[in-house]
Design a protein around this motif. Structure first.
Motif, mmCIF file in Angstrom:
data_model
loop_
_atom_site.group_PDB
_atom_site.id
_atom_site.type_symbol
_atom_site.label_atom_id
_atom_site.label_comp_id
_atom_site.label_asym_id
_atom_site.label_seq_id
_atom_site.Cartn_x
_atom_site.Cartn_y
_atom_site.Cartn_z
ATOM 1 N N ASP A 229 -5.215 2.933 -3.105
ATOM 2 C CA ASP A 229 -5.308 2.085 -4.613
ATOM 3 C C ASP A 229 -4.843 1.492 -5.145
ATOM 4 O OD1 ASP A 229 -6.670 0.099 -5.127
ATOM 5 O OD2 ASP A 229 -8.356 0.211 -5.874
ATOM 6 N N THR A 230 -3.347 1.841 -5.493
ATOM 7 C CA THR A 230 -2.713 1.717 -6.609
ATOM 8 C C THR A 230 -3.363 0.383 -8.447
ATOM 9 O OG1 THR A 230 -1.434 -0.024 -5.775
ATOM 10 C CG2 THR A 230 -0.724 2.568 -5.667
ATOM 11 N N LYS A 231 -4.248 -0.782 -7.664
ATOM 12 C CA LYS A 231 -4.992 -1.221 -7.960
ATOM 13 C C LYS A 231 -4.931 -1.283 -9.701
ATOM 14 C CE LYS A 231 -6.318 -4.498 -3.984
ATOM 15 N NZ LYS A 231 -7.993 -5.595 -3.761
ATOM 16 N N ALA A 232 -5.687 -0.408 -10.402
ATOM 17 C CA ALA A 232 -5.876 0.390 -11.080
ATOM 18 C C ALA A 232 -4.652 0.424 -11.868
ATOM 19 C CB ALA A 232 -7.110 0.994 -11.356
ATOM 20 N N MET B 153 0.434 -1.386 -0.289
ATOM 21 C CA MET B 153 0.139 0.240 0.129
ATOM 22 C C MET B 153 0.816 1.519 0.348
ATOM 23 S SD MET B 153 -3.139 1.613 2.739
ATOM 24 C CE MET B 153 -3.592 -0.402 2.923
ATOM 25 N N ASP C 146 -2.082 -0.360 -11.740
ATOM 26 C CA ASP C 146 -1.180 -2.146 -12.113
ATOM 27 C C ASP C 146 -1.705 -2.370 -12.612
ATOM 28 O OD1 ASP C 146 0.538 -0.920 -9.703
ATOM 29 O OD2 ASP C 146 -0.355 -2.746 -7.911
ATOM 30 N N LEU C 147 -2.719 -2.112 -12.865
ATOM 31 C CA LEU C 147 -3.711 -2.897 -13.769
ATOM 32 C C LEU C 147 -3.935 -2.300 -15.582
ATOM 33 C CD1 LEU C 147 -5.445 -5.441 -15.063
ATOM 34 C CD2 LEU C 147 -6.995 -3.625 -14.309
ATOM 35 N N GLY D 210 1.194 4.163 -11.695
ATOM 36 C CA GLY D 210 1.724 2.581 -10.487
ATOM 37 C C GLY D 210 2.866 2.125 -11.569
#
Length: 109
Positions: free
Chosen positions: A15-18, A1, A20-21, A51
């Motif tokens: 939130d770095t999920k998007a 995180m 990274d995607l 990301g």
């Protein structure tokens, strides 16, 4: 995180999920030879956005690959970041670009 500082010095989780995607999607598109994906990765690595960490060697590699595909803006961006890099860093970026191309040719064979 990761945490991003905001007013008053407080930090909030991001939130770095998007992000990274997005980088993963660009890598997948680049591996399929989509020229704009090379440029997009160069931008992400040169600015530390979407990301990706700020990494001029990786940025140079992706701009170089995009430029070899005829992307004129990538050639300008490559020249621009080269001014901030050592000769050794540029050589490493070129080595990585050659390796990426070789790896792609092995997949085709």
């Amino acid at each position: 995180m990761q945490f991003t500082a905001i007013d008053g010095g407080n930090a909030t989780p991001v939130d770095t999920k998007a992000a990274d995607l997005l980088v993963a999607e660009c890598l997948a598109a680049a591996s399929q030879g989509e020229d704009i994906a090379y440029f997009d990765l160069g931008v992400a690595f040169s600015t530390g956005s979407h990301g990706a960490p700020c990494d001029l060697i990786e940025a140079h590699k992706w701009f170089n690959l995009a430029a070899t595909k005829g992307h004129e803006e990538a050639a300008w961006c490559r020249a621009d970041i080269s001014e901030e890099m050592t000769a050794r860093e540029i050589a490493e970026a070129q080595r990585r670009a050659r390796e990426w191309l070789r790896a792609g040719q092995r997949k085709v064979a």
